[in-house]
Design a protein around this motif. Structure first.
Motif, PDB file in Angstrom:
ATOM      1  N   GLY A  85      -6.560  -5.839  -0.308  1.00  0.00           N
ATOM      2  CA  GLY A  85      -7.605  -5.673  -1.309  1.00  0.00           C
ATOM      3  C   GLY A  85      -8.380  -4.382  -1.210  1.00  0.00           C
ATOM      4  N   LYS A  86      -8.047  -3.517  -0.258  1.00  0.00           N
ATOM      5  CA  LYS A  86      -8.808  -2.265  -0.108  1.00  0.00           C
ATOM      6  C   LYS A  86      -7.930  -1.013  -0.101  1.00  0.00           C
ATOM      7  CE  LYS A  86      -9.050  -2.162   4.975  1.00  0.00           C
ATOM      8  NZ  LYS A  86      -9.947  -2.007   6.146  1.00  0.00           N
ATOM      9  N   THR A  87      -6.627  -1.187  -0.001  1.00  0.00           N
ATOM     10  CA  THR A  87      -5.728  -0.027  -0.039  1.00  0.00           C
ATOM     11  C   THR A  87      -4.721  -0.201  -1.173  1.00  0.00           C
ATOM     12  OG1 THR A  87      -4.136  -0.996   1.535  1.00  0.00           O
ATOM     13  CG2 THR A  87      -5.922   0.378   2.449  1.00  0.00           C
ATOM     14  N   VAL A  88      -4.141   0.916  -1.584  1.00  0.00           N
ATOM     15  CA  VAL A  88      -3.119   0.899  -2.629  1.00  0.00           C
ATOM     16  C   VAL A  88      -1.837   1.530  -2.107  1.00  0.00           C
ATOM     17  CG1 VAL A  88      -4.673   0.882  -4.616  1.00  0.00           C
ATOM     18  CG2 VAL A  88      -4.055   3.063  -3.557  1.00  0.00           C
ATOM     19  N   ARG A  89      -0.729   1.189  -2.771  1.00  0.00           N
ATOM     20  CA  ARG A  89       0.584   1.681  -2.348  1.00  0.00           C
ATOM     21  C   ARG A  89       0.806   3.101  -2.882  1.00  0.00           C
ATOM     22  NH1 ARG A  89       4.177  -3.896  -2.984  1.00  0.00           N
ATOM     23  NH2 ARG A  89       2.822  -5.121  -1.621  1.00  0.00           N
ATOM     24  N   ALA A  90      -0.011   3.993  -2.386  1.00  0.00           N
ATOM     25  CA  ALA A  90       0.075   5.411  -2.746  1.00  0.00           C
ATOM     26  C   ALA A  90       0.762   6.170  -1.624  1.00  0.00           C
ATOM     27  CB  ALA A  90      -1.323   5.972  -2.970  1.00  0.00           C
ATOM     28  N   MET A  91       1.293   7.328  -1.965  1.00  0.00           N
ATOM     29  CA  MET A  91       1.888   8.186  -0.934  1.00  0.00           C
ATOM     30  C   MET A  91       1.706   9.654  -1.318  1.00  0.00           C
ATOM     31  SD  MET A  91       5.165   9.668  -1.717  1.00  0.00           S
ATOM     32  CE  MET A  91       6.260   9.638  -3.141  1.00  0.00           C
ATOM     33  N   ASP A  92       1.438  10.474  -0.307  1.00  0.00           N
ATOM     34  CA  ASP A  92       1.368  11.929  -0.468  1.00  0.00           C
ATOM     35  C   ASP A  92       2.315  12.564   0.531  1.00  0.00           C
ATOM     36  OD1 ASP A  92      -0.566  11.779  -2.427  1.00  0.00           O
ATOM     37  OD2 ASP A  92      -2.244  12.181  -1.077  1.00  0.00           O
ATOM     38  N   ILE A  93       3.038  13.597   0.103  1.00  0.00           N
ATOM     39  CA  ILE A  93       3.905  14.353   1.012  1.00  0.00           C
ATOM     40  C   ILE A  93       3.205  15.642   1.383  1.00  0.00           C
ATOM     41  CG2 ILE A  93       6.114  15.522   1.298  1.00  0.00           C
ATOM     42  CD1 ILE A  93       7.395  13.526  -0.496  1.00  0.00           C
ATOM     43  N   LEU A  94       3.115  15.895   2.685  1.00  0.00           N
ATOM     44  CA  LEU A  94       2.401  17.055   3.208  1.00  0.00           C
ATOM     45  C   LEU A  94       3.392  18.064   3.785  1.00  0.00           C
ATOM     46  CD1 LEU A  94      -0.379  15.082   5.164  1.00  0.00           C
ATOM     47  CD2 LEU A  94      -0.253  15.602   2.711  1.00  0.00           C
ATOM     48  N   PHE A  95       3.196  19.346   3.410  1.00  0.00           N
ATOM     49  CA  PHE A  95       4.065  20.435   3.852  1.00  0.00           C
ATOM     50  C   PHE A  95       3.265  21.439   4.688  1.00  0.00           C
ATOM     51  CE2 PHE A  95       7.818  20.727   0.633  1.00  0.00           C
ATOM     52  CZ  PHE A  95       8.226  19.463   1.014  1.00  0.00           C
ATOM     53  N   PRO A  96       3.964  22.228   5.522  1.00  0.00           N
ATOM     54  CA  PRO A  96       3.256  23.256   6.293  1.00  0.00           C
ATOM     55  C   PRO A  96       2.709  24.349   5.392  1.00  0.00           C
ATOM     56  CG  PRO A  96       5.627  23.540   6.490  1.00  0.00           C
ATOM     57  CD  PRO A  96       5.416  22.230   5.783  1.00  0.00           C
ATOM     58  N   GLY A  97       1.557  24.875   5.770  1.00  0.00           N
ATOM     59  CA  GLY A  97       0.987  26.020   5.065  1.00  0.00           C
ATOM     60  C   GLY A  97       0.277  25.702   3.774  1.00  0.00           C
ATOM     61  N   ILE A  98       0.492  24.496   3.227  1.00  0.00           N
ATOM     62  CA  ILE A  98      -0.052  24.201   1.903  1.00  0.00           C
ATOM     63  C   ILE A  98      -0.726  22.838   1.813  1.00  0.00           C
ATOM     64  CG2 ILE A  98       2.003  23.116   0.869  1.00  0.00           C
ATOM     65  CD1 ILE A  98       1.492  25.037  -1.583  1.00  0.00           C
TER      66      ILE A  98
END
Length: 477
Positions: A385-398
């Motif tokens: 009830g407090k989080t969502v099924r989201a995703m972020d991809i993180l790259f070096p330098g940016i």
């Protein structure tokens, strides 16, 4: 005689008695050596003129920027730096260039100066390389989706909805700006407007793409999007391009698999097919680094960064685990972060994302299960009830490169989320219909194309990876 490109001629290992080429003069020295470029490659071909038997008036017209048609014999080069050159037999000047006023001279120009001359800046090595890479990345994106069973969908540019809930949109209207019709409340009556309602330029094609995914299975959009955010930073544009795939019957795990495979495929394509441009931009970045203080230099070269993505498995980490790592890390404890992480629920900044990728895990990272209150209404609510099924991809330098989620497919939950955010159900009745008729798990992600081009080219300002940047107070060209 067949017209050849500079790229074709430079790839030859044999002499050819008769060749012809057209291009623009980069330099002309000693009344003898023309460096000609036609945009097909970052490299110039040297054309050697017999100045003793060439009209002096013609020689004076051979200046930087002039367009030329050259015929001659392709022979082994007598000088260093190239395998072949052209012994010129005839020259036709197609268009003169005024050496006193032509702004792109054979010297180093600032990027700010080149932005002011964006119509000519691709005459430079840096910008011709960037734009060839932009083109190659575009092709690789379409190639990937085509080979993986996706259908290309053209989402509308004019829309009546705000997919991101940001409210920073460009209004589209043809009402009289001096005397618009007013309603009973004294406000502009958009019922009298062209579309019979208030409309804007789109910030995302995602919502429309979802409708097609729920009938065609796998679709993607790749088109222009717009934000009326009054920001003049090196990472913001008012007009930019977005890639947004949507897939029916795919959950968050499948979404992460798709995004990782997609990013590796697209970047592998340019590593394999654009090595000359990448090598040039890599050297440019290394030379630029030498002028910076040690602390501001890149840890990896451009090509190393691309291989860092293509050759490593992406580490999948929950937001909660990432917060624990950041809260207890040295930069946070010693207050070296600009934004200190104190508690769960903080919105991560680029410095935090880069720390996770470059220092802690030392590989690309996918963060998932974010707090619901910092993510969009359409993301599926988890059982906690407090989080969502989201995703972020993180790259070096940016930092963040891709953002996506499993979409909320439950009608009752989606309605409650929209109500809490004061989103009018009447405006998105068609979006809610997807949850009424044949609803199913589905997911997708968004990738800002210019951010990808920045990563692939090493350029530090987003205005330098799009042909004609649109920013506050700037709509030139």
């Amino acid at each position: 005689m067949q017209l050849r490109t500079v790229s074709e001629l430079l790839s030859q290992n044999i002499s050819i008695p008769e060749v012809e080429v057209k291009g623009w003069v980069r330099t002309f020295r000693a009344n003898r050596f023309i460096a000609l470029n036609d945009g097909s490659t970052i490299n110039n071909i040297q054309c050697v003129v017999d100045f003793e038997n060439t009209d002096e008036a013609l020689l004076k017209r051979i200046t930087t920027g002039a367009a030329m048609h050259i015929k001659g014999e392709l022979v082994e080069s007598q000088g260093k730096g190239q395998k072949v050159e052209i012994n010129v037999s005839s020259i036709e000047i197609l268009g003169d260039s005024d050496p006193e006023t032509f702004p792109i001279q054979p010297k180093k120009h600032s990027f700010e100066f080149l932005r002011e001359n964006a119509h000519l800046r691709t005459r430079t090595n840096t910008f011709s390389a960037v734009m060839r890479l932009r083109s190659a990345l575009s092709f690789a994106i379409h190639k990937y989706f085509n080979e993986n069973g996706f259908y290309y969908m053209h989402a509308p540019i004019i829309t009546g909805s705000d997919a991101e809930g940001a409210g920073e949109m460009f209004r589209v209207t043809n009402l009289d700006d001096k005397n618009p019709p007013l309603n009973d409340e004294g406000r502009v009556d958009y019922k009298e407007d062209f579309f019979g309602k208030e409309t804007n330029l789109t910030v995302s094609g995602q919502l429309e793409a979802e409708t097609y995914a729920m009938s065609l299975g796998k679709v993607y959009t790749f088109g222009p999007t717009f934000r009326a955010e009054n920001s003049n930073t090196s990472r913001h544009l008012s007009e930019f391009w977005m890639i947004e795939p949507e897939v029916a019957f795919m959950d968050l795990a499948g979404n992460m698999d798709l995004a990782e495979d997609f990013m590796k495929s697209v970047l592998s394509y340019v590593l394999e097919n654009n090595h000359e441009d990448l090598e040039f931009l890599d050297k440019r970045l290394q030379d630029e680094d030498k002028t910076k203080p040690q602390a501001e230099r890149n840890d990896m070269s451009l090509i190393e960064k691309l291989k860092f993505v293509t050759e490593n498995n992406f580490k999948r980490v929950s937001y909660t685990e990432a917060i624990d790592i950041l809260r207890s890390c040295k930069p946070n404890k010693k207050k070296k972060f600009k934004y200190i992480i104190n508690e769960w629920g903080a919105d991560l900044q680029s410095e935090h994302e880069r720390f996770l990728v470059e220092k802690h895990f030392k590989c690309p990272v996918i963060l998932f299960d974010y707090p619901a209150n910092i993510k969009a209404f359409y993301m599926r609510l988890n059982e906690d009830g407090k989080t969502v099924r989201a995703m972020d991809i993180l790259f070096p330098g940016i930092g963040e490169m891709v953002g996506g989620s499993q979409r909320e497919e439950r009608l009752d939950v989606l309605k409650e989320k929209m109500k809490a955010l004061d989103i009018d159900e009447k405006e998105l009745w068609w979006y809610l219909d997807l949850r009424k008729y044949g609803t199913a798990v589905h997911s997708g992600f968004g990738l800002g194309f210019e951010r990808l081009v920045m990563f692939a080219t090493g350029m530090s300002n987003i205005r330098d990876v799009i042909p004609f940047p649109r920013t506050p107070q700037n709509a030139e060209f």
